[in-house]
Design an enzyme around this catalytic site. Structure first.
Site, mmCIF file in Angstrom:
data_model
loop_
_atom_site.group_PDB
_atom_site.id
_atom_site.type_symbol
_atom_site.label_atom_id
_atom_site.label_comp_id
_atom_site.label_asym_id
_atom_site.label_seq_id
_atom_site.Cartn_x
_atom_site.Cartn_y
_atom_site.Cartn_z
ATOM 1 N N ASN A 136 0.836 -1.206 0.000
ATOM 2 C CA ASN A 136 0.000 0.000 0.000
ATOM 3 C C ASN A 136 0.877 1.265 0.000
ATOM 4 O O ASN A 136 1.468 1.625 1.018
ATOM 5 C CB ASN A 136 -0.906 -0.054 1.245
ATOM 6 C CG ASN A 136 -1.887 1.091 1.293
ATOM 7 O OD1 ASN A 136 -1.600 2.187 0.811
ATOM 8 N ND2 ASN A 136 -3.035 0.847 1.891
ATOM 9 N N LYS A 137 0.945 1.925 -1.153
ATOM 10 C CA LYS A 137 1.856 3.080 -1.275
ATOM 11 C C LYS A 137 1.387 4.270 -0.438
ATOM 12 O O LYS A 137 2.179 5.134 -0.076
ATOM 13 C CB LYS A 137 2.088 3.459 -2.736
ATOM 14 C CG LYS A 137 0.872 3.927 -3.492
ATOM 15 C CD LYS A 137 1.287 4.262 -4.918
ATOM 16 C CE LYS A 137 0.221 4.874 -5.780
ATOM 17 N NZ LYS A 137 -1.183 4.680 -5.531
ATOM 18 N N GLY B 299 -8.690 3.749 1.193
ATOM 19 C CA GLY B 299 -9.589 2.951 2.031
ATOM 20 C C GLY B 299 -10.776 3.745 2.554
ATOM 21 O O GLY B 299 -11.477 4.432 1.794
ATOM 22 N N ASP C 279 -0.401 -3.415 10.522
ATOM 23 C CA ASP C 279 -1.732 -3.893 10.167
ATOM 24 C C ASP C 279 -2.770 -3.036 10.860
ATOM 25 O O ASP C 279 -2.619 -2.695 12.034
ATOM 26 C CB ASP C 279 -1.894 -5.364 10.544
ATOM 27 C CG ASP C 279 -2.878 -6.021 9.590
ATOM 28 O OD1 ASP C 279 -2.482 -6.338 8.453
ATOM 29 O OD2 ASP C 279 -4.062 -6.172 9.965
ATOM 30 N N ARG D 142 -1.987 4.982 12.584
ATOM 31 C CA ARG D 142 -0.716 4.508 12.003
ATOM 32 C C ARG D 142 0.441 5.399 12.446
ATOM 33 O O ARG D 142 1.498 4.900 12.842
ATOM 34 C CB ARG D 142 -0.844 4.527 10.464
ATOM 35 C CG ARG D 142 0.435 4.134 9.727
ATOM 36 C CD ARG D 142 0.145 3.859 8.276
ATOM 37 N NE ARG D 142 -0.906 2.863 8.166
ATOM 38 C CZ ARG D 142 -2.179 3.146 7.843
ATOM 39 N NH1 ARG D 142 -2.536 4.367 7.505
ATOM 40 N NH2 ARG D 142 -3.094 2.203 7.827
HETATM 41 P P1 ITT Z 1 -0.834 -3.989 3.398
HETATM 42 O O1 ITT Z 1 -1.542 -5.151 4.061
HETATM 43 O O2 ITT Z 1 -0.159 -4.366 2.126
HETATM 44 O O3 ITT Z 1 0.065 -3.248 4.331
HETATM 45 P P2 ITT Z 1 -3.561 -2.973 3.241
HETATM 46 O O4 ITT Z 1 -4.143 -1.782 2.563
HETATM 47 O O5 ITT Z 1 -4.139 -4.316 2.912
HETATM 48 O O6 ITT Z 1 -1.985 -2.919 2.977
HETATM 49 P P3 ITT Z 1 -4.268 -3.376 6.071
HETATM 50 O O7 ITT Z 1 -4.509 -4.825 5.851
HETATM 51 O O8 ITT Z 1 -3.468 -2.966 7.259
HETATM 52 O O9 ITT Z 1 -3.586 -2.708 4.789
HETATM 53 O O10 ITT Z 1 -5.597 -2.510 6.182
HETATM 54 C C1 ITT Z 1 -6.858 -3.050 6.060
HETATM 55 C C2 ITT Z 1 -7.800 -2.085 5.402
HETATM 56 O O11 ITT Z 1 -8.266 -1.154 6.378
HETATM 57 C C3 ITT Z 1 -7.220 -1.241 4.277
HETATM 58 O O12 ITT Z 1 -7.267 -1.899 3.048
HETATM 59 C C4 ITT Z 1 -8.142 -0.025 4.309
HETATM 60 O O13 ITT Z 1 -9.311 -0.295 3.571
HETATM 61 C C5 ITT Z 1 -8.478 0.097 5.785
HETATM 62 N N1 ITT Z 1 -7.565 1.060 6.423
HETATM 63 C C6 ITT Z 1 -6.511 0.806 7.227
HETATM 64 N N2 ITT Z 1 -5.908 1.947 7.590
HETATM 65 C C7 ITT Z 1 -6.590 2.940 6.992
HETATM 66 C C8 ITT Z 1 -6.447 4.334 6.947
HETATM 67 O O14 ITT Z 1 -5.462 4.962 7.562
HETATM 68 N N3 ITT Z 1 -7.336 5.030 6.229
HETATM 69 C C9 ITT Z 1 -8.334 4.428 5.573
HETATM 70 N N4 ITT Z 1 -8.537 3.115 5.543
HETATM 71 C C10 ITT Z 1 -7.660 2.370 6.244
#
Ligand code: ITT
Length: 202
Positions: A16-17, A148, A72, A176
């Site tokens: 996730n960039k 997200g 995560d 985060r």
């Molecule tokens: P990686 O696992 O590759 O790190 P990811 O996007 O899948 O990237 P996560 O599993 O940690 O990351 O996050 C789960 C989801 O929760 C993510 O896809 C977003 O939809 C949401 N999410 C997490 N943190 C967020 C944020 O700061 N802002 C908005 N949505 C977020």
């Protein structure tokens, strides 16, 4: 003796960039060089963000054998009994922001919390830190920035959604930013404390 003044390199295991963009300025400020490394994050199914984060970090370390960090995160909505929580990634892909807004229609108590767990492996140290951001679910999507659930999450202390903020502004509130800052600050202190010890000695 380890030179703690020079930036220490840490791989950030994520695809996730946007996450990487948020972590960079924090790492920079603390004197660490973080490099994005996609393709190594094993996502297990679990109710616990801690277990997901720790397992992914240990798995990635098995292959890469270099200092690394996994983060995560999940969105926990009170009125939905903490849904989607650890399943946020899947729920975002399937329901998206619009699906969450539909589930929330007619619900007036809209409290939610973003949680983040960082696992940092920097031998001989293993650091696990958390960060939380309380807030509310907006009535409609607002803003174009971020990723997200950013367009529907309003952090406590502001009236804009995360998607209406710059990275610097989001980092003032975000789960985060807190977890990453805690983990890197802890590592920095440990490296300073142990700078006169040869950690590689038998
Ligand atoms: P990686 O696992 O590759 O790190 P990811 O996007 O899948 O990237 P996560 O599993 O940690 O990351 O996050 C789960 C989801 O929760 C993510 O896809 C977003 O939809 C949401 N999410 C997490 N943190 C967020 C944020 O700061 N802002 C908005 N949505 C977020």
């Amino acid at each position: 003796m380890k030179d703690t003044a020079s930036p220490d390199e840490i791989l950030f295991i994520t695809g996730n960039k946007h996450k990487y963009g948020e972590v960079l300025p924090i790492a920079d400020e603390l004197g660490f060089k973080v490099i994005m490394k996609p393709g190594y994050k094993l996502e297990i199914q679990s109710n616990s963000l801690e277990e997901i984060s720790l397992t992914a970090a240990l798995e990635a370390y098995k292959y890469l054998k270099k200092p690394l960090m996994v983060e995560d995160a999940g969105l926990f909505i009170n009125a939905l009994n903490d849904f989607p929580g650890p399943y946020s990634s899947y729920v975002f892909k399937t329901l998206g922001c619009s699906g969450i807004l539909k589930l929330m229609s007619g619900i007036t108590i809209r409290n939610a919390i973003f949680r983040s767990v960082v696992t940092l492996i920097y031998p001989p140290f293993l650091i696990i830190e958390q960060g939380e951001c309380p807030g509310t679910i907006a009535g409609e999507k607002r803003g174009e920035k971020g990723f997200g659930f950013d367009p529907i999450f309003i952090p406590e202390g502001d009236n804009r959604t995360f998607a209406e903020m710059s990275i610097e502004e989001k980092n003032l509130y975000s789960h985060r930013a807190k977890a990453v800052r805690n983990a890197l600050q802890k590592l920095k202190k440990l490296l300073e404390k142990t700078s006169d010890i040869n950690l590689n000695a038998p």
